[in-house]
Design an enzyme around this catalytic site. Structure first.
Site, PDB file in Angstrom:
ATOM      1  N   CYS A   2       0.836  -1.204   0.000  1.00  0.00           N
ATOM      2  CA  CYS A   2       0.000   0.000   0.000  1.00  0.00           C
ATOM      3  C   CYS A   2       0.869   1.251   0.000  1.00  0.00           C
ATOM      4  CB  CYS A   2      -0.950   0.056   1.190  1.00  0.00           C
ATOM      5  SG  CYS A   2      -2.017  -1.363   1.397  1.00  0.00           S
ATOM      6  N   LYS A 618      10.977 -13.102 -12.487  1.00  0.00           N
ATOM      7  CA  LYS A 618      10.353 -13.095 -11.165  1.00  0.00           C
ATOM      8  C   LYS A 618       9.212 -14.084 -11.092  1.00  0.00           C
ATOM      9  CE  LYS A 618       9.770 -11.711  -6.957  1.00  0.00           C
ATOM     10  NZ  LYS A 618      10.744 -12.168  -5.947  1.00  0.00           N
TER      11      LYS A 618
END
Length: 623
Positions: A2, A618
């Site tokens: 966030c 990734k």
């Protein structure tokens, strides 16, 4: 995980930007933290106007272009990583309550939101979202009206006293158009100081384009900022102070928190990753509560086999978890490489629980293993770090690891968070099946809660480990040895060195030495040894010390990871890296960290890009 931005300027100034410009730019700068929705709120002409949208900041900007917001010098914004409630427009921040008079954005997890929601519902409040943030905003509005006598700062102080968990809250109110009030506990918040304008951000990335002067807030502090001042108090109203500092990084470095690489930053994120994964999963009495585990309890009680499927680092986390789950639950547990699982005709039925570990939730091999398991009637629990990814959707239930986004290809904090979440699952099953009494579970949970601080102790000793890494930059091969839970730690240490330093490295179970690997040991060969606690199984500790003697006698350079107070290793080690004392099953959360730091130091000294090593991705989305 966030991102938060706040801005307040002065009406009528000559700047060529408004609050919305600053907030949107700040949110873009904070995108690296990871998120699934975004929103902004501004004050103008006696009203709060807001827009919020599931998806990326670009989707929010499209919505604002469709329905413009007024020019304003006061605004707050947020990018959300879903925890309570899915990634929807309704659950996105800001939450605007009190008839549109109060807007709040929030990072973190409110642990007691269920009790607070019930309390506020009984007072007649209705909720439109399923988030803990709307509960916090409504509580702030209630306290503002009934206890704080219209003082927003006092209301925030009292609200902070009522909330349990980790949180950063920012609030604006139509009664106070000249200020933003914020609070923090175990969630980051920084003040940016300008001339005739001030800023708030989850980190300095949120305002680095506008000022390099900042103040870091400490836990349990409230700050009130206006365009030309700021005031800090504690939650009880007593004056307090922040920590001023000058930002010397550029915008790109700010995203890394001033660290050399994302991997370095993510190693330092690990205390928070473990702490946040534990948050909200225990009630006030210390009982484990996994509300996300929406599988009928009778089915979980009937499980007679657990299979963990994963790849790479996640598979090693599964190997660590196997020791704990079998010990606590007395359920036979297997760990399978996901890409091998479905090709060997595994024995799976309706009494099998498959636990699928994936940081991204998009690892194709793991997804295919899950699909195969479900076809055979097994229930699947995902342990995943990415809300809204494929794996949680295809599993029967999901335990999220709240590690925040992991940018570096080589996994660090996700590994520790996966172990933590797996331990929670194992303890929950033991609690549910009656293998462990409540007081036993509480003791283990207390040990888990101590881990973030102990991980930080290891990180605080990083310079010794980095110097060791730099001194071994010319090594041709490094071996890693461990027993019990130290064995998968050895495998993970070797993998890190392969991934980012392109150095031959192998991990072995120390008991296998005489069965072949000792032939690799020659004069000057670096060998890491993960030593179990002497306070655990004495025979295991003695055997590993004997292994150290064996390889030292053959010329190995022994690098020993041992807990504080373990003097038995002193005379047999060339180098000793000390870790805090911890129960045997907790040791992987500590012993892994020096191996990460070492690998990062070697790769950095070699001049390699540790965040994007060659040939690797990734998220492996093909088989």
């Amino acid at each position: 995980m966030c991102g938060i931005v706040g801005y307040i300027g002065q009406a009528g100034d000559t700047r060529n930007y408004y609050a919305l410009d600053v907030v949107l730019e700040g949110l873009r700068r904070l995108e690296y933290r990871g998120y699934d929705s975004a929103g902004v709120a501004v004050y103008a002409d006696g009203e709060i106007s807001f827009r919020k949208k599931a998806g990326k900041v670009a989707a929010l900007e499209t919505e604002i272009a469709r329905a413009p917001l007024p020019d304003s010098v006061l605004g707050i914004g947020h990018t959300r990583w879903a925890t309570h409630g899915g990634p929807t427009d309704v659950n996105a921040h800001p939450h605007v309550v009190a008839g549109g008079r109060l807007a709040v954005v929030h990072n973190g997890i409110i642990e007691n939101f269920s009790e607070l929601r019930a309390e506020l519902t009984a007072k007649g409040y209705n909720f439109v979202s399923s988030t803990d943030t709307e509960v916090a905003a409504t509580l702030l509005a209630e306290i503002y009206k009934t206890e704080a006598e219209g003082d927003l700062t006092r209301a925030m102080q009292l609200t902070g006293q009522r909330l349990d968990g980790a949180f950063t809250l920012l609030a604006i109110h139509v009664d106070h158009p000249d200020r933003i009030v914020a609070a923090r506990r175990n969630s980051p918040l920084v003040i940016g100081l300008g001339e005739g304008e001030n800023f708030l951000g989850s980190d300095v990335s949120g305002f680095i384009d506008y000022t390099r002067s900042a103040v870091e807030l400490s836990n349990d502090q409230v700050v009130t900022i206006t365009a030309d001042s700021y005031e800090i108090t504690d939650f009880h109203g007593a004056p307090s102070e922040g920590k001023p500092f000058a930002v010397e990084w550029d915008a790109a470095a700010a995203e890394k928190g001033g660290f050399h690489s994302f991997m370095d930053k993510e190693i330092h994120d690990q205390p928070a990753a473990v702490r946040d994964t534990l948050l909200g999963r225990m009630d006030e009495d210390g009982k484990l509560m996994l509300d996300e585990l929406r599988i009928d309890e009778s089915i979980l009680r009937s499980v007679d086999k657990i299979i963990v499927v994963a790849c790479g680092t996640a598979a090693y986390a599964g190997q660590v978890a196997r020791y704990a789950i079998e010990h606590w639950c007395r359920i036979p547990t297997e760990v399978e490489l996901a890409h091998e699982f479905r090709y060997r005709d595994p024995i799976v039925n309706e009494k099998t629980l498959v636990v699928a570990l994936s940081q991204s939730g998009e690892t194709m091999d793991t997804l295919m293993a899950v699909r195969h398991a479900r076809e055979q009637g097994a229930k699947v629990v995902a342990i995943c770090n990415t809300v809204g990814s494929t794996l949680p959707r295809e599993a029967d239930a999901c335990l999220y690891t709240y590690a925040g986004p992991e940018i570096a290809v080589a996994s660090t904090k996700a590994f520790l968070a996966q172990i933590t979440a797996s331990y929670l699952l194992g303890l929950y099953l033991a609690q549910l099946r009656g293998n462990k009494f409540a007081d036993e579970v509480r003791v283990i949970l207390d040990s888990l809660r101590e881990m973030p601080a102990k991980i930080q102790e290891v990180i605080d000793n990083e310079e010794q480990i980095k110097q060791l890494g730099r001194s071994m930059v010319d090594a041709k091969s490094v071996l890693f040895l461990g027993r019990h839970v130290g064995y998968p730690v050895a495998l993970e240490g070797a993998l890190k060195l392969k991934e980012i330093a392109y150095l031959h490295a192998e991990g072995f179970a120390a008991g296998e030495l005489k069965h072949g690997p000792i032939a690799l040991v020659e004069d000057g060969q670096p060998v890491f040894v993960i030593v179990p606690s002497p306070r655990g199984r004495d025979s295991l500790h003695a055997k590993v010390v004997s292994n150290i003697q064996e390889i030292r006698a053959r010329g190995a350079v022994t690098i020993v990871i041992a807990e504080e107070g373990d003097t038995a290793v002193d005379e047999h080690a060339n180098y000793i890296i000390r870790i805090p004392q911890a129960p045997t099953l907790m040791q992987p959360l500590l012993a892994t960290v020096p191996l990460q730091i070492f690998a990062c130091a070697v790769a950095t000294e070699k001049g390699f890009d540790v965040d994007q090593p060659r040939n690797l991705a990734k998220s492996v989305t093909v088989e």
